[in-house]
Write an enzyme that holds these catalytic residues in place. Sequence first.
Site, short mmCIF file in Angstrom:
data_model
loop_
_atom_site.label_atom_id
_atom_site.label_comp_id
_atom_site.label_asym_id
_atom_site.label_seq_id
_atom_site.Cartn_x
_atom_site.Cartn_y
_atom_site.Cartn_z
N GLU A 9 0.94 -1.14 0.02
CA GLU A 9 -0.03 -0.07 0.06
C GLU A 9 0.79 1.12 -0.07
O GLU A 9 1.93 1.19 0.72
CB GLU A 9 -0.97 -0.04 1.28
N HIS A 153 -8.36 -1.83 1.55
CA HIS A 153 -7.28 -2.31 1.43
C HIS A 153 -6.23 -2.36 2.17
O HIS A 153 -6.06 -1.57 2.99
CB HIS A 153 -6.68 -1.70 -0.13
#
Length: 239
Positions: A9, A153
């Site tokens: 990420e 996410h």
Amino acid sequence: MRQIVLDTETTGLSWEKGNRIVEIGCIELVERRPTGRHFHRYFNPGREMEPGAQEVTGLTLDFLRDKPRFESAVDELIEFIRGAELIIHNASFDVGFLDYELSLAGRQHGRVSDHASVLDTLAMARERYPGQRNSLDALCRRLGVDNGHRKLHGALLDAELLAEVYLGMTSGQGDLGLAASGEPEAAAAAATAARLAGTSTARVVRRASAAEEAAHAERLAKIAKRAGKLLWPGAGTSA
């Protein structure tokens, strides 16, 4: 075969604009089976999250402020992925960021390709399912992988889901069960060669006990009474 399912990420979509990795998650597979080993870290990027990235990850600079910088974990990460095949969805994105982070940590760390090979599951999915949506969520739905708990996410969660997706897309391409049985491939090959060469090993013959023979004879007598005859006369006697 050792494989590492990897996801990152980031603070934004482009490392060329100075965006950084804020989370990395890795799951280890050996012979297509999860080993339970994983690598998971959060990092202080030293810059703000872009609004879109913050929205999809739920990560904020306040949360990341006390986390270590990426360079503090470089050696540990390289050791974890060394010699493995990295399984990454949209690999050019993650590898681009990883190469950028490695360059910032010092030229001696090289590039991802210096330490591991890469398999892109997005390219694999596009080849297998042309003209269809091939995001991780779409593949989870198509392959029956439960992603109902994925509200945001997250690198480790996404790596876990991707591992299931990859195994689903490649089912039937695994080993022949030698690893599961604990028999090394070399030993299996040697055993096969020995059989083909006509060699044999001693076999242990286990004789029935008197009690077992008596029980067998009794069973045959009952069968003969119902059927009128036995198809194997004398089968109840010892050899």
